[in-house]
Design a protein around this motif. Structure first.
Motif, PDB file in Angstrom:
ATOM      1  N   LYS A 278       0.844  -1.189   0.000  1.00 18.71           N
ATOM      2  CA  LYS A 278       0.000   0.000   0.000  1.00 18.71           C
ATOM      3  C   LYS A 278       0.882   1.243   0.000  1.00 18.71           C
ATOM      4  N   THR A 279       0.630   2.163  -0.917  1.00 19.18           N
ATOM      5  CA  THR A 279       1.405   3.395  -1.008  1.00 19.18           C
ATOM      6  C   THR A 279       0.906   4.389   0.036  1.00 19.18           C
ATOM      7  N   PRO A 280       1.830   4.892   0.880  1.00 17.25           N
ATOM      8  CA  PRO A 280       1.406   5.860   1.907  1.00 17.25           C
ATOM      9  C   PRO A 280       0.955   7.176   1.274  1.00 17.25           C
ATOM     10  N   LYS A 281      -0.036   7.776   1.880  1.00 17.61           N
ATOM     11  CA  LYS A 281      -0.549   9.068   1.421  1.00 17.61           C
ATOM     12  C   LYS A 281       0.068  10.180   2.259  1.00 17.61           C
ATOM     13  N   SER A 282      -0.096  11.410   1.802  1.00 15.04           N
ATOM     14  CA  SER A 282       0.464  12.539   2.552  1.00 15.04           C
ATOM     15  C   SER A 282      -0.174  12.649   3.938  1.00 15.04           C
ATOM     16  N   SER A 283      -1.428  12.268   4.065  1.00 20.39           N
ATOM     17  CA  SER A 283      -2.074  12.323   5.380  1.00 20.39           C
ATOM     18  C   SER A 283      -1.429  11.327   6.343  1.00 20.39           C
ATOM     19  N   ASP A 284      -0.949  10.190   5.806  1.00 19.38           N
ATOM     20  CA  ASP A 284      -0.244   9.222   6.656  1.00 19.38           C
ATOM     21  C   ASP A 284       1.051   9.827   7.190  1.00 19.38           C
ATOM     22  N   TYR A 285       1.783  10.525   6.322  1.00 17.80           N
ATOM     23  CA  TYR A 285       3.021  11.155   6.754  1.00 17.80           C
ATOM     24  C   TYR A 285       2.755  12.241   7.790  1.00 17.80           C
ATOM     25  N   GLU A 286       1.691  12.997   7.617  1.00 12.13           N
ATOM     26  CA  GLU A 286       1.340  14.037   8.587  1.00 12.13           C
ATOM     27  C   GLU A 286       0.996  13.418   9.933  1.00 12.13           C
ATOM     28  N   ARG A 287       0.275  12.315   9.921  1.00 10.86           N
ATOM     29  CA  ARG A 287      -0.095  11.625  11.158  1.00 10.86           C
ATOM     30  C   ARG A 287       1.149  11.101  11.873  1.00 10.86           C
ATOM     31  N   ILE A 288       2.076  10.537  11.117  1.00 13.61           N
ATOM     32  CA  ILE A 288       3.320  10.041  11.708  1.00 13.61           C
ATOM     33  C   ILE A 288       4.133  11.196  12.287  1.00 13.61           C
ATOM     34  N   GLY A 289       4.196  12.319  11.572  1.00 13.18           N
ATOM     35  CA  GLY A 289       4.920  13.486  12.056  1.00 13.18           C
ATOM     36  C   GLY A 289       4.332  14.026  13.345  1.00 13.18           C
ATOM     37  N   ARG A 290       3.010  14.083  13.414  1.00 18.16           N
ATOM     38  CA  ARG A 290       2.374  14.558  14.646  1.00 18.16           C
ATOM     39  C   ARG A 290       2.660  13.601  15.802  1.00 18.16           C
ATOM     40  N   SER A 291       2.638  12.307  15.534  1.00 18.83           N
ATOM     41  CA  SER A 291       2.936  11.327  16.584  1.00 18.83           C
ATOM     42  C   SER A 291       4.367  11.471  17.076  1.00 18.83           C
ATOM     43  N   MET A 292       5.289  11.704  16.165  1.00 18.43           N
ATOM     44  CA  MET A 292       6.687  11.874  16.563  1.00 18.43           C
ATOM     45  C   MET A 292       6.868  13.133  17.388  1.00 18.43           C
ATOM     46  N   MET A 293       6.192  14.201  17.023  1.00 18.94           N
ATOM     47  CA  MET A 293       6.284  15.440  17.795  1.00 18.94           C
ATOM     48  C   MET A 293       5.711  15.245  19.205  1.00 18.94           C
ATOM     49  N   GLN A 294       4.630  14.482  19.336  1.00 16.83           N
ATOM     50  CA  GLN A 294       4.061  14.224  20.656  1.00 16.83           C
ATOM     51  C   GLN A 294       5.036  13.429  21.519  1.00 16.83           C
ATOM     52  N   ILE A 295       5.705  12.468  20.911  1.00 17.72           N
ATOM     53  CA  ILE A 295       6.693  11.682  21.658  1.00 17.72           C
ATOM     54  C   ILE A 295       7.833  12.586  22.110  1.00 17.72           C
ATOM     55  N   TYR A 296       8.301  13.428  21.210  1.00 18.71           N
ATOM     56  CA  TYR A 296       9.434  14.315  21.515  1.00 18.71           C
ATOM     57  C   TYR A 296       9.053  15.350  22.563  1.00 18.71           C
ATOM     58  N   GLU A 297       7.915  16.006  22.380  1.00 15.21           N
ATOM     59  CA  GLU A 297       7.491  17.065  23.301  1.00 15.21           C
ATOM     60  C   GLU A 297       6.993  16.503  24.624  1.00 15.21           C
ATOM     61  N   GLY A 298       6.508  15.280  24.622  1.00 15.93           N
ATOM     62  CA  GLY A 298       5.995  14.680  25.847  1.00 15.93           C
ATOM     63  C   GLY A 298       7.074  14.212  26.792  1.00 15.93           C
ATOM     64  N   GLY A 299       8.318  14.229  26.360  1.00 16.23           N
ATOM     65  CA  GLY A 299       9.410  13.830  27.229  1.00 16.23           C
ATOM     66  C   GLY A 299       9.688  12.342  27.198  1.00 16.23           C
ATOM     67  N   TYR A 300       9.058  11.607  26.279  1.00 16.02           N
ATOM     68  CA  TYR A 300       9.302  10.175  26.193  1.00 16.02           C
ATOM     69  C   TYR A 300      10.694   9.883  25.636  1.00 16.02           C
ATOM     70  N   ALA A 301      11.225  10.810  24.896  1.00 17.83           N
ATOM     71  CA  ALA A 301      12.557  10.634  24.314  1.00 17.83           C
ATOM     72  C   ALA A 301      13.539  11.579  25.004  1.00 17.83           C
ATOM     73  N   ASN A 302      14.726  11.106  25.237  1.00 15.14           N
ATOM     74  CA  ASN A 302      15.767  11.910  25.860  1.00 15.14           C
ATOM     75  C   ASN A 302      16.333  12.861  24.798  1.00 15.14           C
ATOM     76  N   ARG A 303      16.201  14.163  25.031  1.00 14.56           N
ATOM     77  CA  ARG A 303      16.633  15.153  24.037  1.00 14.56           C
ATOM     78  C   ARG A 303      18.132  15.105  23.793  1.00 14.56           C
ATOM     79  N   LYS A 304      18.930  14.979  24.848  1.00 12.61           N
ATOM     80  CA  LYS A 304      20.375  14.940  24.668  1.00 12.61           C
ATOM     81  C   LYS A 304      20.780  13.734  23.821  1.00 12.61           C
ATOM     82  N   ARG A 305      20.150  12.620  24.078  1.00 11.50           N
ATOM     83  CA  ARG A 305      20.466  11.407  23.309  1.00 11.50           C
ATOM     84  C   ARG A 305      20.059  11.580  21.849  1.00 11.50           C
ATOM     85  N   MET A 306      18.900  12.180  21.613  1.00 11.19           N
ATOM     86  CA  MET A 306      18.448  12.396  20.236  1.00 11.19           C
ATOM     87  C   MET A 306      19.382  13.346  19.503  1.00 11.19           C
TER      88      MET A 306
END
Length: 86
Positions: free
Chosen positions: A4-32
Protein backbone atom coordinates in the motif's frame (compact mmCIF):
# COMPACT_ATOMS: atom_id res chain seq x y z
CA UNK A 1 0.65 -9.35 -2.14
CA UNK A 2 0.65 -5.65 -3.05
CA UNK A 3 2.20 -2.91 -0.96
CA UNK A 4 0.00 0.00 0.00
CA UNK A 5 1.40 3.40 -1.01
CA UNK A 6 1.41 5.86 1.91
CA UNK A 7 -0.55 9.07 1.42
CA UNK A 8 0.46 12.54 2.55
CA UNK A 9 -2.07 12.32 5.38
CA UNK A 10 -0.24 9.22 6.66
CA UNK A 11 3.02 11.16 6.75
CA UNK A 12 1.34 14.04 8.59
CA UNK A 13 -0.10 11.63 11.16
CA UNK A 14 3.32 10.04 11.71
CA UNK A 15 4.92 13.49 12.06
CA UNK A 16 2.37 14.56 14.65
CA UNK A 17 2.94 11.33 16.58
CA UNK A 18 6.69 11.87 16.56
CA UNK A 19 6.28 15.44 17.80
CA UNK A 20 4.06 14.22 20.66
CA UNK A 21 6.69 11.68 21.66
CA UNK A 22 9.43 14.32 21.51
CA UNK A 23 7.49 17.06 23.30
CA UNK A 24 6.00 14.68 25.85
CA UNK A 25 9.41 13.83 27.23
CA UNK A 26 9.30 10.18 26.19
CA UNK A 27 12.56 10.63 24.31
CA UNK A 28 15.77 11.91 25.86
CA UNK A 29 16.63 15.15 24.04
CA UNK A 30 20.37 14.94 24.67
CA UNK A 31 20.47 11.41 23.31
CA UNK A 32 18.45 12.40 20.24
CA UNK A 33 20.77 15.34 19.53
CA UNK A 34 23.83 13.12 19.96
CA UNK A 35 22.45 10.46 17.62
CA UNK A 36 21.51 13.08 15.02
CA UNK A 37 24.98 14.65 15.25
CA UNK A 38 26.69 11.28 14.81
CA UNK A 39 24.44 10.45 11.85
CA UNK A 40 25.43 13.75 10.24
CA UNK A 41 29.13 13.09 10.78
CA UNK A 42 28.89 9.61 9.32
CA UNK A 43 26.91 10.84 6.31
CA UNK A 44 29.51 13.53 5.63
CA UNK A 45 32.38 11.07 6.07
CA UNK A 46 30.72 8.58 3.74
CA UNK A 47 30.19 11.26 1.11
CA UNK A 48 33.85 12.27 1.22
CA UNK A 49 35.05 8.67 0.98
CA UNK A 50 32.65 7.95 -1.88
CA UNK A 51 33.68 11.03 -3.84
CA UNK A 52 37.36 10.18 -3.30
CA UNK A 53 36.85 6.67 -4.66
CA UNK A 54 34.97 7.94 -7.71
CA UNK A 55 37.67 10.51 -8.51
CA UNK A 56 40.39 7.88 -8.04
CA UNK A 57 38.64 5.46 -10.40
CA UNK A 58 38.12 8.16 -13.03
CA UNK A 59 41.79 9.19 -12.82
CA UNK A 60 42.87 5.55 -13.05
CA UNK A 61 40.76 5.01 -16.18
CA UNK A 62 42.17 8.20 -17.71
CA UNK A 63 45.71 7.01 -16.96
CA UNK A 64 44.99 3.81 -18.89
CA UNK A 65 44.11 5.86 -21.96
CA UNK A 66 47.60 7.33 -22.15
CA UNK A 67 47.24 10.95 -23.15
CA UNK A 68 44.00 12.86 -23.11
CA UNK A 69 44.19 15.83 -25.53
CA UNK A 70 42.31 18.39 -23.43
CA UNK A 71 44.09 17.55 -20.18
CA UNK A 72 47.51 17.42 -21.86
CA UNK A 73 47.10 20.97 -23.18
CA UNK A 74 46.19 22.21 -19.70
CA UNK A 75 49.17 20.36 -18.19
CA UNK A 76 51.56 21.86 -20.76
CA UNK A 77 50.23 25.36 -20.10
CA UNK A 78 50.74 24.96 -16.37
CA UNK A 79 54.25 23.55 -16.82
CA UNK A 80 55.35 26.46 -19.04
CA UNK A 81 53.98 29.07 -16.62
CA UNK A 82 55.64 27.62 -13.51
CA UNK A 83 58.89 29.39 -12.58
CA UNK A 84 61.99 27.28 -11.86
CA UNK A 85 60.31 24.03 -12.92
CA UNK A 86 58.06 23.72 -9.87
Amino acid sequence: MTAKTPKSSDYERIGRSMMQIYEGGYANRKRMYRITFIKGLLAGFGSVIGATLIVAIVLWVLSLLGSVPFIDSIRETIETQQPNGF
